[in-house]
Scaffold this motif. Structure first.
Motif, PDB file in Angstrom:
ATOM      1  N   GLY A  32      -5.686  11.634  30.607  1.00  9.80           N
ATOM      2  CA  GLY A  32      -5.256  12.982  30.345  1.00  9.80           C
ATOM      3  C   GLY A  32      -4.042  13.953  31.264  1.00  9.80           C
ATOM      4  N   ASP A  33      -3.023  14.579  31.110  1.00 10.17           N
ATOM      5  CA  ASP A  33      -2.183  14.864  31.706  1.00 10.17           C
ATOM      6  C   ASP A  33      -2.354  15.978  32.720  1.00 10.17           C
ATOM      7  OD1 ASP A  33       0.258  13.497  30.186  1.00 10.17           O
ATOM      8  OD2 ASP A  33       0.563  15.058  29.274  1.00 10.17           O
ATOM      9  N   LEU A  34      -2.071  15.951  33.727  1.00 10.00           N
ATOM     10  CA  LEU A  34      -2.308  17.820  34.621  1.00 10.00           C
ATOM     11  C   LEU A  34      -2.633  19.044  33.432  1.00 10.00           C
ATOM     12  CD1 LEU A  34       0.409  16.959  37.935  1.00 10.00           C
ATOM     13  CD2 LEU A  34      -1.723  16.257  38.132  1.00 10.00           C
ATOM     14  N   GLY A  35      -3.960  18.976  33.934  1.00 15.05           N
ATOM     15  CA  GLY A  35      -4.104  20.451  33.518  1.00 15.05           C
ATOM     16  C   GLY A  35      -4.397  20.465  32.397  1.00 15.05           C
ATOM     17  N   ALA A  36      -5.218  18.990  31.919  1.00 17.43           N
ATOM     18  CA  ALA A  36      -5.723  18.664  30.441  1.00 17.43           C
ATOM     19  C   ALA A  36      -7.000  18.587  30.560  1.00 17.43           C
ATOM     20  CB  ALA A  36      -5.598  17.097  30.183  1.00 17.43           C
ATOM     21  N   GLY A  37      -7.854  18.778  31.778  1.00 18.17           N
ATOM     22  CA  GLY A  37      -9.459  19.720  32.092  1.00 18.17           C
ATOM     23  C   GLY A  37     -10.194  18.307  32.302  1.00 18.17           C
ATOM     24  N   LYS A  38      -9.517  17.058  32.630  1.00 22.70           N
ATOM     25  CA  LYS A  38     -10.683  16.480  33.466  1.00 22.70           C
ATOM     26  C   LYS A  38     -11.451  16.078  34.559  1.00 22.70           C
ATOM     27  CE  LYS A  38      -6.816  13.942  34.886  1.00 22.70           C
ATOM     28  NZ  LYS A  38      -5.836  14.520  34.501  1.00 22.70           N
ATOM     29  N   THR A  39     -10.905  17.255  35.316  1.00 21.14           N
ATOM     30  CA  THR A  39     -12.137  17.570  36.419  1.00 21.14           C
ATOM     31  C   THR A  39     -13.105  18.894  35.424  1.00 21.14           C
ATOM     32  OG1 THR A  39     -10.442  17.219  38.318  1.00 21.14           O
ATOM     33  CG2 THR A  39     -12.205  18.886  38.854  1.00 21.14           C
ATOM     34  N   THR A  40     -12.426  19.353  34.545  1.00 22.02           N
ATOM     35  CA  THR A  40     -14.096  20.260  34.386  1.00 22.02           C
ATOM     36  C   THR A  40     -14.320  19.752  33.573  1.00 22.02           C
ATOM     37  OG1 THR A  40     -11.802  22.153  34.412  1.00 22.02           O
ATOM     38  CG2 THR A  40     -13.799  22.420  32.492  1.00 22.02           C
ATOM     39  N   PHE A  41     -13.911  18.315  32.883  1.00 17.87           N
ATOM     40  CA  PHE A  41     -15.017  17.416  31.827  1.00 17.87           C
ATOM     41  C   PHE A  41     -16.252  17.005  32.848  1.00 17.87           C
ATOM     42  CE2 PHE A  41     -15.671  13.590  29.339  1.00 17.87           C
ATOM     43  CZ  PHE A  41     -16.321  14.374  28.311  1.00 17.87           C
ATOM     44  N   THR A  42     -15.270  16.944  33.810  1.00 18.93           N
ATOM     45  CA  THR A  42     -16.241  15.833  35.031  1.00 18.93           C
ATOM     46  C   THR A  42     -17.351  16.339  35.168  1.00 18.93           C
ATOM     47  OG1 THR A  42     -14.522  14.083  35.582  1.00 18.93           O
ATOM     48  CG2 THR A  42     -16.530  14.210  37.022  1.00 18.93           C
ATOM     49  N   GLN A  43     -17.066  17.955  35.850  1.00 14.77           N
ATOM     50  CA  GLN A  43     -18.469  19.142  35.858  1.00 14.77           C
ATOM     51  C   GLN A  43     -19.055  19.111  34.741  1.00 14.77           C
ATOM     52  OE1 GLN A  43     -15.708  22.262  36.068  1.00 14.77           O
ATOM     53  NE2 GLN A  43     -15.014  22.220  38.489  1.00 14.77           N
ATOM     54  N   GLY A  44     -18.614  18.600  33.538  1.00 16.63           N
ATOM     55  CA  GLY A  44     -20.092  18.859  32.817  1.00 16.63           C
ATOM     56  C   GLY A  44     -20.754  18.064  32.587  1.00 16.63           C
ATOM     57  N   ILE A  45     -19.717  16.564  32.781  1.00 18.06           N
ATOM     58  CA  ILE A  45     -21.245  15.045  32.460  1.00 18.06           C
ATOM     59  C   ILE A  45     -22.138  15.239  33.912  1.00 18.06           C
ATOM     60  CG2 ILE A  45     -20.724  12.833  33.847  1.00 18.06           C
ATOM     61  CD1 ILE A  45     -17.815  13.181  32.196  1.00 18.06           C
ATOM     62  N   ALA A  46     -21.767  16.198  35.212  1.00 18.48           N
ATOM     63  CA  ALA A  46     -22.184  15.901  36.595  1.00 18.48           C
ATOM     64  C   ALA A  46     -23.557  16.895  35.923  1.00 18.48           C
ATOM     65  CB  ALA A  46     -21.792  16.700  37.612  1.00 18.48           C
ATOM     66  N   GLN A  47     -23.168  18.029  35.425  1.00 23.11           N
ATOM     67  CA  GLN A  47     -24.293  19.185  34.802  1.00 23.11           C
ATOM     68  C   GLN A  47     -25.425  18.504  34.054  1.00 23.11           C
ATOM     69  OE1 GLN A  47     -22.580  22.462  32.778  1.00 23.11           O
ATOM     70  NE2 GLN A  47     -21.793  22.821  34.884  1.00 23.11           N
ATOM     71  N   GLY A  48     -24.696  17.515  33.022  1.00 22.57           N
ATOM     72  CA  GLY A  48     -25.676  16.839  32.313  1.00 22.57           C
ATOM     73  C   GLY A  48     -26.676  15.297  32.701  1.00 22.57           C
ATOM     74  N   MET A  49     -25.912  15.037  33.990  1.00 21.84           N
ATOM     75  CA  MET A  49     -26.741  14.587  35.095  1.00 21.84           C
ATOM     76  C   MET A  49     -27.845  14.847  35.398  1.00 21.84           C
ATOM     77  SD  MET A  49     -23.685  11.322  35.638  1.00 21.84           S
ATOM     78  CE  MET A  49     -25.237  10.321  36.788  1.00 21.84           C
ATOM     79  N   GLY A  50     -27.841  15.985  35.300  1.00 23.30           N
ATOM     80  CA  GLY A  50     -28.546  17.002  36.729  1.00 23.30           C
ATOM     81  C   GLY A  50     -27.782  17.190  37.748  1.00 23.30           C
TER      82      GLY A  50
END
Length: 151
Positions: A32-50
């Motif tokens: 995704g382009d800069l600002g598309a939300g890749k890091t935000t999405f990864t923050q959610g992945i981390a939460q889902g992994m506990g």
């Protein structure tokens, strides 16, 4: 295999659902382009992994490690000049210990496939200030993930 999100919270929530389904050895390529939300999405992945640590972009370090029941290794491949540099980063050592999330991973996608690594590719498209289309590519692992999310 698309999802639409209307806020940062919804993008994180989808990441969280995906994170809860991941297993050690899984590789995710995020595009995704800069600002598309890749890091935000990864923050959610981390939460889902506990994982409760604050996840930030690993832009200047190439990889950040977050500890949970299963470790998360968050790669930023934007500055790689050659796909083979992924091996120089020791990605195989990380792979057998946890989940790998690779931002800007298209550069290494062909190499991973040629070397026999299955992966899930997810593209994030910014369609508005807070809206995103999140597309799970039609790979074997991507199909399996999509089915699990649809249950």
């Amino acid at each position: 295999m698309e999802f639409k999100t209307n806020s940062k919270a919804e993008t994180m929530e989808l990441g969280k659902k995906i994170g809860a389904l991941l297993k050690s050895g899984d590789i995710l390529i995020l595009e995704g382009d800069l600002g598309a939300g890749k890091t935000t999405f990864t923050q959610g992945i981390a939460q889902g992994m506990g994982i409760n640590d604050y996840v930030k972009s690993p832009t200047f370090t190439y990889v950040m490690e977050y500890r949970g029941k299963i470790p998360l290794y968050h790669f930023d491949l934007y500055r790689l000049k050659d796909p083979e540099e992924l091996y120089d980063l020791g990605f195989e050592d990380f792979l057998y210990q946890g989940v790998l999330v690779m931002e800007w991973g298209s550069m290494v996608e062909k190499m991973l496939a040629e070397d026999g690594f299955d992966y899930i590719k997810i593209s994030l498209l910014k369609t508005g200030e807070n809206t995103r289309i999140i597309h799970i590519e039609d790979t074997p692992k991507g199909q399996g993930l999509y089915k699990e999310l649809s249950l």
